[in-house]
Scaffold this active site. Structure first.
Site, PDB file in Angstrom:
ATOM      1  N   ASN A   1       0.767  -1.295  -0.086  1.00  0.00           N
ATOM      2  CA  ASN A   1      -0.075   0.131  -0.114  1.00  0.00           C
ATOM      3  C   ASN A   1       0.804   1.182   0.059  1.00  0.00           C
ATOM      4  O   ASN A   1       1.955   1.293   0.562  1.00  0.00           O
ATOM      5  CB  ASN A   1      -0.956   0.135   1.286  1.00  0.00           C
ATOM      6  CG  ASN A   1      -2.052   1.167   1.395  1.00  0.00           C
ATOM      7  OD1 ASN A   1      -1.817   2.115   1.680  1.00  0.00           O
ATOM      8  ND2 ASN A   1      -3.099   0.712   0.620  1.00  0.00           N
TER       9      ASN A   1
HETATM   10  C1  PLP Z   1      -6.426  -0.098   3.248  1.00  0.00           C
HETATM   11  C2  PLP Z   1      -4.990  -0.734   3.306  1.00  0.00           C
HETATM   12  C3  PLP Z   1      -4.115   0.280   3.910  1.00  0.00           C
HETATM   13  C4  PLP Z   1      -4.151   1.722   4.282  1.00  0.00           C
HETATM   14  O1  PLP Z   1      -5.173   1.822   5.335  1.00  0.00           O
HETATM   15  P1  PLP Z   1      -5.605   3.012   6.128  1.00  0.00           P
HETATM   16  O2  PLP Z   1      -6.249   2.545   7.438  1.00  0.00           O
HETATM   17  O3  PLP Z   1      -6.566   4.019   5.531  1.00  0.00           O
HETATM   18  O4  PLP Z   1      -4.029   3.783   6.475  1.00  0.00           O
HETATM   19  C5  PLP Z   1      -2.758  -0.213   4.060  1.00  0.00           C
HETATM   20  N1  PLP Z   1      -2.417  -1.548   3.733  1.00  0.00           N
HETATM   21  C6  PLP Z   1      -3.489  -2.198   3.052  1.00  0.00           C
HETATM   22  C7  PLP Z   1      -2.912  -3.620   2.594  1.00  0.00           C
HETATM   23  C8  PLP Z   1      -4.492  -1.915   2.903  1.00  0.00           C
HETATM   24  O5  PLP Z   1      -5.470  -2.441   2.202  1.00  0.00           O
END
Ligand code: PLP
Length: 516
Positions: A193
């Protein structure tokens, strides 16, 4: 100004408003009709000088705000990953707003801290996490609720960084601290991400995003190769962020092969299971737990897949003292006589902000009002709805599955070039009936279909598939016109499967979708 009796009326009205909204959400287009700037134009330029009646505010909520929403709770929302929800959680959020306590240390509000300790252990057990992540274990591990996966990953990177600097300084007292800091390096995969790379920027530690294999998976040998090269060049690795459920295709990195390499080289292993962490709870995905015993920390967004509304990101840490050591900044006004007791954390040392919301309340209410079985049923429901969708894709020769289905996510594409798929997403979005987003892997565009929404049913999956088919026919016809009829000729379309029949006429226009 509003008094407490008026608050009673307003509050009850609001709960009814939410219930009506959720009950009728299917009848709305999932994407709104507004254009950029429309809403700003409709809102008052200045805040009112004198109090307005809440009914006037609600009128604007109803006529300006809600029509300008993308409806994440709609069963026709299939973008990104879900924004989890449940009735208990909504009420928990409301109660937390009303009680409005801040829980940065135990004395601030003992129940705020202690309830969090308890629900984080409940969850760790529910997810079958290793013992070392429990507050009640013999070590100094435990769980905390952060605001987001991004924050959790940043906390892990910062702790790993400080720990490494301390260790290397001990090993090489002759090296200056800034020399050491200049050599730090971190690893994740090219599928991680964006928040992983961002954590690196914020922590001033560059991330190397290692190439994944054809299944979007990062494995130990890849990490080992990159790390030994970097070590030879004098760099100092601090952390590897493994993805259990990438955002693109929900691929699962091979934690079991990454773990031993991290452990052998003194580098922190963080597992980002923001969405797929729910899989730890069910038998079908028990293999995802392989290697977790080697992890130093892990995050899972309850607000993605555990029926708790945004925001609520669970993080577990094997040795919280390593985080506390990195972050402990004290001031006289924060001191209290119950500090430093084992098993009674002052959560302010485990996170970036000082203040903290009472999020444990909505978790507790959700877990109690839904129960472990109810949560598992919900995970299974998402899995089976995704399977239903995948079957539609498999039984239509115009499409191909792009990545292995995982939990509630199906990645698929129209056979052919990227433009077809980009046009399909464009047409689907313009028609506003369903919402999906595109993905891209090594130059191939694909579509992501994720089961989301609070009350998604089989008929909603059929609705989505019907819409995708309709728009696909248009896209393919356009392409066919461009190619003078050569495209459609090559396709051999199979219109039925055991579960449903899709009737098309000779023009490939959908006449009906018949499910049984
Ligand atoms: C959605 C997602 C994130 C980010 O999540 P937040 O809570 O918005 O920071 C990070 N890693 C993965 C694998 C995700 O799917």
């Amino acid at each position: 100004m509003m008094d407490i009796d008026e608050f009673r009326i307003f509050g009850k009205f609001a709960v009814d408003y939410i219930a009506n909204y959720l009950e009728s959400i299917r009848s709305r287009n999932v994407i709104s009709d507004v254009n950029p700037g429309d809403i700003i134009k409709k809102l008052q330029e200045k805040m009112p000088e004198n109090p307005e009646h809440w009914r006037d505010v609600i009128k604007d909520l109803d006529s300006i705000i809600v029509p300008g929403l993308t409806h994440w709770q709609s069963p026709h929302f299939h973008g990104y990953y879900p924004a989890a929800n449940s009735y208990g959680s909504i009420v928990g959020e409301l109660l937390s707003a009303g009680l409005n306590v801040l829980g940065f240390s135990w004395i601030c509000s003992p129940a705020c801290t202690e309830l969090e300790v308890v629900v984080m252990d409940w969850l760790a057990k529910f997810l079958n996490l290793p013992q070392h992540f429990l507050h009640s274990s013999s070590g100094s591990g435990g769980g905390i609720i952060q605001g987001s996966a991004s924050e959790s990953i940043l906390v892990a990177v910062l702790a790993a960084r400080e720990q490494t600097v301390k260790r290397v300084k001990q090993e090489h007292p002759e090296w200056s601290e800034s020399d050491i800091r200049g050599k730090l390096i971190a690893y994740s995969s090219d599928q991680s991400n964006s928040c992983v790379e961002k954590a690196g920027l914020l922590a001033a530690v560059p991330f190397k995003l290692l190439p994944t294999d054809k299944d979007c998976i990062l494995r130990g040998d890849q990490l080992e190769e990159a790390m030994s090269k970097d070590l030879n060049n004098g760099l100092i690795p601090i952390i590897c962020v493994a993805n259990v459920g990438t955002t693109g295709t929900c691929a699962f990195d091979d934690v079991a092969s990454l773990g031993p390499i991290c452990n052998a080289n003194n580098i922190w292993l963080h597992v980002d299971a923001a969405y797929a962490g729910a899989g730890f709870a069910v038998e079908e995905y028990s293999h995802l737990r392989n290697g977790l015993e080697l992890a130093d920390s892990l995050n899972f967004n309850l607000h993605k897949f555990l029926m708790v509304n945004f925001d609520c990101a669970a993080m577990w840490i094997r040795d919280a003292n390593l985080v506390i050591d990195s972050f402990n900044v004290d001031r006289i006004y924060l001191k209290h006589q119950y500090e430093g007791l084992s098993k009674i954390p002052d959560f302010r040392h485990w996170q970036i902000p000082l203040g903290r919301r009472f999020r444990a309340l909505k978790v507790w209410i959700t877990l109690r009002t839904v129960g472990a079985q109810g949560i598992k049923d919900n995970i299974h429901k998402h899995m089976s709805l995704a399977e239903r969708f995948e079957n539609y894709v498999i039984n239509d020769n115009r499409f191909e599955i792009f990545a292995k289905r995982a939990l509630g996510l199906v990645c698929f594409r129209l056979k052919g070039d990227n433009d077809l798929n980009s046009n399909l997403i464009k047409k689907i979005t313009e028609n506003k009936k369903i919402y999906m987003v595109q993905g891209k892997y090594k130059n191939t565009n694909f579509l992501r279909f994720c089961v989301c929404g609070m009350d998604t049913k089989e008929k909603d999956i059929d609705f989505a598939w019907n819409e995708i088919q309709k728009q696909s026919v248009l896209v393919l016809q356009e392409a066919d016109d461009l190619l003078n009829g050569n495209y459609m000729k090559d396709l051999h379309i199979k219109h039925d499967s055991e579960k449903h029949k899709i009737m098309l006429d000779s023009e490939n226009t959908i006449l009906s979708v018949d499910s049984n």
